[in-house]
Write a protein that holds these residues in place. Sequence first.
Motif: not given
Lengths: 335, 318, 511, 327
Positions: C58, C77, D215, D219
Motif C-alpha cells: 500500500r 486481486r 487468495v 475471507s
Amino acid sequence: STVSNEPAASGDGDAAGPFTIGVSNGFVGSEYRTQMISDIEDAASSYQDEGLLEDLVLENADTDVNGQIQQVRNLINAGVDAIIADPNSGSALDQVFQEATDQGILVFAIDQAVTAESVINVGIDQAEWAATSAEWLAEQVGDGGQIVAVNGISGHPANEARYGAAQEVFEAAGVEVLTTADGGWDQATGQQQMGNLLATYPEIDGVWTQDGMALGVLQAVIAAGREGEIVVTGEARNGFLQLWNEQSDDFESIGVTNPPGTGATALHLAMAMLQGQEIDESQLVDGNTLVLELEEPVTNENLDAVWSEVEGEGESYVLDSILSADDVQQFLVQD
Amino acid sequence: MTRVVAILKDPVVVAALIAVLLIAIGGILRPGFASPDQIVDMLRVASFLGIIAIGQTIVVLSGGEGIDLSVGTVATLGAILASRTMAGDDALIVPGVLLALGVAALIGLANGLGIVLLRIPPFVMTLGMLGVVGGLILVVTGGRADGRAAPALVSLVNGRDVLGLPGILLVWIVLGVVVTLVLRRTVFGARLYAIGTSREAARLSGVPVRRVTVSAYVLSSLFAALGGIAMVGYSQQVFLNLADDLTLPSIAAVVIGGTLVAGGVGGYLGSAVGAIVLTVLTSLLTTLAMPEWARIVVQGVVLIALLAVYGRQRRLRS
Amino acid sequence: MTTTSPLVRLSGVHKRYGGVQALRDASLTAAGGEVHGLLGPNGSGKSTLGKVLAGSVRPDAAEIALAGEPVRIGSPRAAARLGIAAVYQQLSLVPDLSVGHNLVLGSEPGRLGFLSDRAAARRVAPMLERLAPALGDVRFDDAVRDLAPGQQQIVEIGKALLRQPRVLILDEATASLHRDQVALVFEIVRELREGGATILFVSHRLDEITELCDRATILRSGVTVAETSVPDTTPDEIVRLMVGDVQAVEREHGDVPDGPVRLRVRGLAGGALRGVDLDARGGEIVGLGGLQGQGQSELLLALFGATHATGEVEVDGEPVRLASPRTAASRGIALVPGDRGTQGTLPARPIQENLAIASIAGRSRVGVLSSRRERAAAQSMVDALAIKIGSLADPISSLSGGNAQKVVFGKWLLTEPSVVLLDDPTKGVDVGAKAEIYRIVRSLADQGATVIINSSEDRELVTVCDRVLVLFEGAVRATLVGDEITEERLVQAALRIGEGDQGAPAGEDAA
Amino acid sequence: MTATATQAAPATSFVDRVRGVRVASWATAALLVVAVVAAIALQPNLLTPYGVASTFATFLPLVLVAVAQAIVVIGGGLDLSAGAIVALSSVVAVQTMRGEDGLLLVGVAAAVATGVACGLVNGLVVSRLRLQPLIATFASASIFSGLALLVLPTPGGTVPAVLTGTFRQAIATVPMSVLLVVAVVLGWLVLRRTRVLRHIRATGGDPAASYASLVPVQSSQLASYVLSGAICGLAGLAVLGNAGSGDPFIGGDLALNSVAAVVVGGIALRGGIGSPIGAIAGAIILALSSTILFSIGLPTSWRALAAGVVVILALALSALGAPRRRR
Ligand SMILES: Nc1ncnc2c1ncn2[C@@H]1O[C@H](COP(=O)(O)OP(=O)(O)OP(=O)(O)O)[C@@H](O)[C@H]1O
Ligand SMILES: Nc1ncnc2c1ncn2[C@@H]1O[C@H](COP(=O)(O)OP(=O)(O)OP(=O)(O)O)[C@@H](O)[C@H]1O
Ligand SMILES: [Mg+2]
Ligand SMILES: [Mg+2]
C-alpha cells in the motif's frame, strides 16, 4: 428399530450375587471427592469380605460432562449391577442414566441431585444446608446488617439451590446482600475474591460463604485484621476448624457438615437393593430423592469437643457422616 | 512529540497505562479499590501470576511455536511438594523448595526433550504434560494434598515486612530484574532471542539450539514451581488444584506485555505489567456488582480490547 | 493494443517503512510491447515499486494509470483484474499444495464453489509442457515442497503466465535460475512482448538487462534518476547511472600459494554428495563450479556440520568431527549461507546482535556480556566493512540486501575464522556492494584464511578464484587453475562432464 | 519431456482418490487399529448392539469438534473456544426447542446459527483485528461461556425425545450413532472439494504467499472459523442427544481434547496440511484410550498419570509419522 437394551451381561438382577458396583466421579481435584471415594472403598471392603461384592469398579477422573457420559457407558459395558455417581451436571447425565436403568442397572446420584426419575438421589438438602448457616449469620448481623456472599460457581445447581435458600433467609431477616462473587469452591480464589471485597466494601458486617472456600475467606478477613468485626460463616473441615480454634474465644463461626460419606451410604443402599430389598417410596422427596438429615452444625459451643475428635485426621479432612448397612434399613420396605 | 508517540506505542507503557486506568476506574466506582492496601493486595496476588509468567515469557521468546501449557499444574505440584515437605516448619523450607524445584526441573526437561528430540509441537507436548503432572499429583498425594506452608513463607507473602510491603513483592522485583538482565546481558539471553527469531539462522551461527530450547522449558517449570510455592504462602494450606487455572492467564500476560507469540521479540517487563493488568481486571470485575455471566463476558471483551490495542499481527499488505 | 498513451504509468510514488523512505516520488513509464528494465542498487526500491503496481504494497501516495486510465490498485486481486501479474523476489508458492494447485491458486476453475481438478489440469497441462525444458519432469500432482529452488521459481513464473497478463512484473525471477532456464524465460518474455504486453524486468545481472530490455528505469534511494534506451547505452554507462562511479574489480589471482594444506577433505558423502576430495591451502580462494545443483551448497553445508555427511575432514592436520555448526565454528570454520533471509540473519533482531551472535561466547565472562564490548565489536565490523546503517540498534531487516550480507560476513569475521565457506555470497547484491564483498574476500585470503566459494555466476568465480573445482553429481570432476579460469572454460567443463557421463542433464536435478 | 503434459492428468482413478483422502499418516492409522483391537479385546461388550451404539454416540461430540478444530488448524488458526461454542449452541437449542418434538428443526437451525455467529466473532477477531488465535479464542471462549450462563442460568430443560431417540435408532441394524460418524466423514469428503477449503488450506500453508496469489486470505480465515463454528453447533446437538438435557458448562474439555485429537490425527498445528479424517481417527483413539485404561483396571490414583503418558506417547508417534516441512 431401536438398538435393543438387553440387560448387561452379568446384571442378572437376581438376589444371588456376588455383585459388581461401579462408581463414576467426574472431578478428582478436591479433598472432598477423595474422601468420598475412600469412604466408598471402605464400605465396599466388608461386602467383598463377605463375598457379596465381587468388584468395585472405579471411574474416577477429572473430566467434563461428555467424559462422564463415557465413564457411565464404560461402566454399563463392563456389566455392573449398580452405579453410584457424583454427577458433573444435575441434568445432562439424565440420558445416560436412563440408558443404565433401562438395562436394569440401579443408579444412585450422590452429592448432586439429578432430574432423571429412574435415578435415586442420596444426599443432604442443599437448601436446608445453606439456610442453616444463613440463619446463623442473619442472627449475628441482625436486621439491617450488610453482608457479601462468596459463592461457588454461578449456574451450578448446588450453588443455585444453596444461594437461593440463603437469599430467602436474608430477605426475611432484613439482611442486605451488597454483592456476590464467585470463589469457584476453591480456597485460594475465595481468598482473593474476599480480599477484593474487603477493600471495596469496607462497611460489611458479615460474609456468607460455602464450603470449600470458607478457609480462604477467613484468611483474607484475618489478613485484613478484621476478624473481630466481620462475621464469617465457616465449613466443617479440619483446616477451617484449626484456624477457628486458634482464634480468640469471642471469634464465632458456624460449620455445617456436608458429608462426603453419602457415597458410602448409597453403597449400603445399593447392596441392600441388589439383594432384593425395595426402597420405601413414601420416604422419597420429589419421587426419587432420599434426603439425609443434617448433622448438628459445629458452633462455638461444640467446637472444642468436635475439634479434639477430628484433630488427628489431617488438614484436608471433611467432617463426615455415613449411614451403616443397618441405618439404611429405615429407607427400605421392611417385610 | 514524535518521542511521545514512540513511547505511547511501546506495549509495556500502554499496558501500564491500562493498569492505572483500571485502578482509577475502580477507585471512582468503589473508593476502596484505589486504596494503598488494596493495591498492595492486588500486587501480591499478581506476583504469583507474574512469577509463573517469567517462565512463560522465556518459552514464548524461544520461538518455534513455544508455549508451556503445563505451568499451572507444575505450580500446583511445586506447591504441594514444598508444603508437604516443610509441613509448617521453617527449618524445612529449604529442603521443601529444593525438592519442588528439582522435580519441576525434571518435568521441564521432559517437556524440552519431547519437543527437541521427539519433535512434538510445544503446544501438545505441554498439553500432554499437563495431564501427566495432574496424574502425578494424585499419585503423590493419594488425593489429599495435606501440606502447610512454613510461617516464614507465610509472612513473606502475607506480611508487610519490607518497607511496609509484602516481601514477595521484593522477591518478584528481584526475579524480574535478574531475568531482564539475563535476557539482555548474557550469552543465554542473546541465544534465546536468536533461536526465537530463526532457529535455522541461529543454528548456522553456532548457537546450540537444542540446548537453549531445553533450558527454556526447564526454566519455565522452575519459575512455575516458584510461583506455586509463593501461592501456598498466601493460602497457607495446599490444595489439589491450587494454581491450575493460572496457565492461560500466564500466556495472556505475556501477550498483553507485547512479547511476540512467534518468538524473538519482547521481554519480561511487559509480562509483569500484563500480570498486573489481568489481576486488576479480575479484581475490578469482582467488586462491581453485576451478574456472574456479565463478569465472564466483560472479562473476555476487555481481553480482546486489550489485545487489539497493540497485540495485533502484521498486515499482509503493508 | 495500439494506444498513444503508454500502457503503464506510475508517478509520484511514495512509500515509507518506519524510518526507511523506500520510495520518494518514484516514477516509471512503459509502453505495451516493451521489456522495461527496473534497475538500481540494493534497497533502491525496485521491489517496492513493483509491489505497488502488483497491489501487494500500500503506497503512501501514488498515481497509477493503465493505458491512460487512472486506476486504484487495492490488492493483488485488484491488480489481477487489471491484467497485472507479478513474480516476486520472495516466492509466493504454498509448499503444501501440489504444483497444479499452486498454478491455479486464486483462480481455480469450478462451479458453485466446487472445484474441478479435471478443468484445472486441462488449463495447466499446456503450461507444464511449455516449461518442461526448464522444469523437467514435474507433474500436476507433485508437491511444490519437493521441488528444487530453481524449479519452484519456474512454477512461480508459470503461475503468473497462466493469468495471461498484459503487464508482467519479474522481480529477480532469474536470480536462482541456470543459463538454460533463463533462456527459456527470455523466450517466453519475448513472446509476451510480441503480443503487446509490458514486462517489468528486475535483475542485478547486467548481461541479462542488455540482452532482454528495450528501455530501463533506474532507481537510486527510492528516486527515479534516469530512464534510458538500453540498446543505446553501454553497460558501463548503466552501471554508472545505477551506482555512480565504482571501481570495477579487476581479476586478481596469482599463483596458488604454497604452504601446508589447511583444509583436507576425503570421501565426503551424504545427501547429494558422492565422495568429495579436496585440498586447500591457507590464503587460497577455491571456487566450486559446474552446473547448478551438483552438490556445491551441500558440500559447504556438510563441511560446516549443518547437514549429515560422512568422510574425513582435517583442518591444519587435525581431524574435525562434522557434528554441528557449533563444532565447526569452534574449529575456525565459518559459513556465509546461501539464503540470507532464512539462514543468514535474525530478521527482527538488532544489527548489533546479528553481528555478535557467532562470537558472543568468546567475549563473555561466565556467560555475562559486557554491552560496551559487544558494541565495540559490532562497530569495528561496521567500520571495517563499511556497512551503511542507521544505528546498531536498528533491526537488520531495515538494511538492504547488500548491507545485510555484509553483516553476515561481519558476524563470521568476528570469530577470526581460518576456513571461510561462502555460498553464493553476492546473490541479489548490487554491483557496488558486490565489488566491496570481493575485496573483503580477497583480504580474508590475504590474511591467510582459506576461502571456498560457491557461486551461481560464473563471472564471479572468474573474478575471485585462484582455483575452481568443477562438481558433477556430488563429486569433483575437474579442476581449473589460474589463467584456465575463464567463463568459457567453466561452461565447457560443466557441460563436457555432463555429456561424458550420461547426456546433458536438463536444468537441475530434482534434489 | 512431452510426457510431462500427458501425465499431468488429474487424479481421477479410484485408487488415486483414496490416496487423496490421505488418512493422516501411518502412525495415526496404526494407533487407531491398536486402540480398536485393544478396546474390543479388553471389553467384549463393546461389540453388543448397545456397546457399538453407545460408543459411537460417545465419540460423536468430540469427532465433530475435532473436525471443526481441524478446519481451523489447517487454516493456520486455533480455536480454544470450541467447547464454549458447543455449550452455547446447545443451551440455545434447548431453550428454543423447549422439549417439543415439533421444534426440532428450529432447534437445529438455532444451534447451527449460534455456532456460525460465534465462528463469525472468532473469525473477525482473528482476521480483521489480526489477533493471535490462541489468546483471542481464549478470550472469546469467556464471552461465549458467559452468554451460555445467561441463556440457561442453571442446568435443566428437556431435549425433545426425537433428538435423544435418534441416538438409539438403528437403520438396517446399523446404529444411528455409527451412521452419524460416517456422515461426518462423508460431509468432509464433499467439503474438501470446495474452493473455500482449498483457500483455507493455502492460507494455513503460507498466508503471505496466498495473499500474493490472489487468495482472499482474510475471507478464508473468516470462513474457516465460521465453518468450524457451524460444526461446533452440530456438536452441541450431539451433546444434547447424549445428555438429554441442557447444561451451560457442558463443553469443558472439548477444546483442548480436540486439539490433541487433531495432532494425534497427523495434522500439523502450523497449518496447511492434514485432513479432518485424521482428526476423526484422533478423536476415536483418544476416546478409546480412556476406555482401555479403564478396562485394564489400573489403580485409580495411577490412571490419570497413565492417561497423560498415553496421550504423550500418541502425540509423539503422530509427530514422528506426520509429514515435516522440508528444511
Ligand atoms: N517490509 C518492509 N519493512 C521495512 N522495510 C522495508 C520493507 N520492504 C522493503 N523495505 C526497505 O525499503 C527499501 C527498498 O527495498 P526494496 O526491497 O524495494 O529494494 P530493492 O531495490 O528491491 O532491493 P534489492 O535489490 O535488494 O531487492 C530498503 O531500504 C528496504 O530495507
Ligand atoms: N486498504 C487497506 N488498508 C489497509 N490494509 C489493507 C487494505 N486492504 C487490504 N489490507 C490488508 O490486506 C490483507 C488482505 O485483505 P484484503 O481485503 O485485500 O483481502 P481479502 O479480505 O482476503 O479478500 P476479499 O476481501 O476480496 O475476500 C489484510 O491483512 C488487510 O489488513
Ligand atoms: Mg528487490
Ligand atoms: Mg477484503
